[in-house]
Scaffold this motif. Structure first.
Motif, mmCIF file in Angstrom:
data_model
loop_
_atom_site.group_PDB
_atom_site.id
_atom_site.type_symbol
_atom_site.label_atom_id
_atom_site.label_comp_id
_atom_site.label_asym_id
_atom_site.label_seq_id
_atom_site.Cartn_x
_atom_site.Cartn_y
_atom_site.Cartn_z
ATOM 1 N N LEU A 98 -9.131 -0.192 18.904
ATOM 2 C CA LEU A 98 -7.778 0.126 18.477
ATOM 3 C C LEU A 98 -7.033 0.884 19.565
ATOM 4 O O LEU A 98 -5.816 0.837 19.633
ATOM 5 N N ALA A 99 -7.767 1.543 20.454
ATOM 6 C CA ALA A 99 -7.129 2.313 21.525
ATOM 7 C C ALA A 99 -6.314 1.419 22.445
ATOM 8 O O ALA A 99 -5.206 1.783 22.845
ATOM 9 N N TYR A 100 -6.818 0.217 22.786
ATOM 10 C CA TYR A 100 -6.049 -0.606 23.719
ATOM 11 C C TYR A 100 -4.837 -1.256 23.060
ATOM 12 O O TYR A 100 -3.907 -1.670 23.733
ATOM 13 N N MET A 135 -3.417 1.482 10.782
ATOM 14 C CA MET A 135 -3.198 1.877 12.181
ATOM 15 C C MET A 135 -2.328 0.862 12.912
ATOM 16 O O MET A 135 -1.475 1.237 13.720
ATOM 17 N N SER A 136 -2.528 -0.411 12.623
ATOM 18 C CA SER A 136 -1.702 -1.453 13.251
ATOM 19 C C SER A 136 -0.239 -1.295 12.838
ATOM 20 O O SER A 136 0.661 -1.395 13.676
ATOM 21 N N HIS A 137 -0.010 -1.041 11.566
ATOM 22 C CA HIS A 137 1.358 -0.837 11.095
ATOM 23 C C HIS A 137 1.976 0.403 11.735
ATOM 24 O O HIS A 137 3.178 0.408 12.022
ATOM 25 N N ASN A 140 3.551 -0.565 14.721
ATOM 26 C CA ASN A 140 4.547 -1.618 14.488
ATOM 27 C C ASN A 140 4.028 -3.016 14.791
ATOM 28 O O ASN A 140 4.755 -3.866 15.302
ATOM 29 N N LEU A 141 2.757 -3.246 14.481
ATOM 30 C CA LEU A 141 2.149 -4.558 14.681
ATOM 31 C C LEU A 141 1.997 -5.267 13.342
ATOM 32 O O LEU A 141 1.660 -4.640 12.333
ATOM 33 N N LYS A 142 2.229 -6.576 13.345
ATOM 34 C CA LYS A 142 1.953 -7.389 12.167
ATOM 35 C C LYS A 142 0.450 -7.653 12.119
ATOM 36 O O LYS A 142 -0.209 -7.736 13.159
ATOM 37 N N VAL A 143 -0.064 -7.822 10.912
ATOM 38 C CA VAL A 143 -1.483 -8.119 10.736
ATOM 39 C C VAL A 143 -1.611 -9.415 9.944
ATOM 40 O O VAL A 143 -1.061 -9.530 8.845
ATOM 41 N N LEU A 160 -4.835 -5.129 0.612
ATOM 42 C CA LEU A 160 -5.209 -4.280 1.743
ATOM 43 C C LEU A 160 -4.067 -4.133 2.752
ATOM 44 O O LEU A 160 -4.185 -3.374 3.710
ATOM 45 N N GLY A 161 -2.965 -4.864 2.548
ATOM 46 C CA GLY A 161 -1.769 -4.655 3.352
ATOM 47 C C GLY A 161 -1.503 -5.668 4.445
ATOM 48 O O GLY A 161 -0.571 -5.469 5.235
ATOM 49 N N CYS A 162 -2.277 -6.743 4.514
ATOM 50 C CA CYS A 162 -2.020 -7.747 5.549
ATOM 51 C C CYS A 162 -0.642 -8.362 5.341
ATOM 52 O O CYS A 162 -0.212 -8.591 4.211
#
Length: 192
Positions: A98-100, A135-137, A140-143, A160-162
């Motif tokens: 997730l860091a990158y 964390m992706s949200h 500001n990333l779509k999942v 789960l929020g996808c």
């Protein structure tokens, strides 16, 4: 060949007034690293088919990213500067970090189907996916959950929020003419 054929098909669907949203194309590391003219070819193909970069989404695998993070970021920045969307494909099974994600200017991630299979019987996996989504949200990333095969899995990844869901639950891969019929005869919206 894949880019050329994909653009021709998208043009045909546009002429048929079929809204397919963004067309996702997988990019190989070899193509990006060893062919400096591929972006020029792609832009020419867009023009020939009266398409816009905003119609196209490119998917890169994690393994490519980890081979050369700096070079990858340069390519992603260039693609996004031209108006293309870029996502990380098969996220969660390879070198996932997730860091990158915070270092790359990407638009989203596609959770690998290995994370989805068996999801209904694993509270730990559900928790992990919920945290990846959160964390992706925050970035500001779509999942996108890929590999969804059952109604139960579909409901779970929604809960789960996808943001988007793809998989055999909706349809198996189809030839272009059957995909056209599928879009015309269903209420599925082709955003992804």
């Amino acid at each position: 060949f894949v880019i050329s054929q994909s653009f021709k098909q998208l043009k045909q669907w546009n002429l048929q007034k079929v809204e397919v949203g963004k067309l996702a194309i997988n990019l190989s590391a070899r193509q990006i690293k060893e062919d400096p003219e591929w972006i020029d070819f792609m832009l020419e193909s867009l023009n020939e088919n009266n398409l816009s970069a905003s119609n196209i989404q490119f998917e890169l695998t994690e393994t490519y990213l980890m081979d050369d993070l700096h070079e990858c970021q340069l390519q992603i920045t260039r693609l996004r500067g031209l108006g293309f969307e870029v996502q990380i494909d098969d996220f969660g099974i390879g070198y996932s970090s997730l860091a990158y994600l915070s270092k790359l200017s990407i638009d989203g991630i596609k959770l690998d189907k290995e994370l989805i299979s068996g999801l209904d019987s694993s509270l730990e996996m559900q928790s992990m996916i919920r945290n990846i989504v959160r964390m992706s949200h925050d970035l500001n990333l779509k999942v996108i959950a890929e590999g969804v095969e059952t109604a139960h899995e579909c409901k779970l990844v929604e809960r789960l929020g996808c943001d988007y869901i793809q998989g055999f639950y909706f349809s198996r891969p189809l030839p272009a003419d059957e995909f056209y019929d599928y879009l015309i005869n269903t209420n599925v919206r082709g955003d992804e």
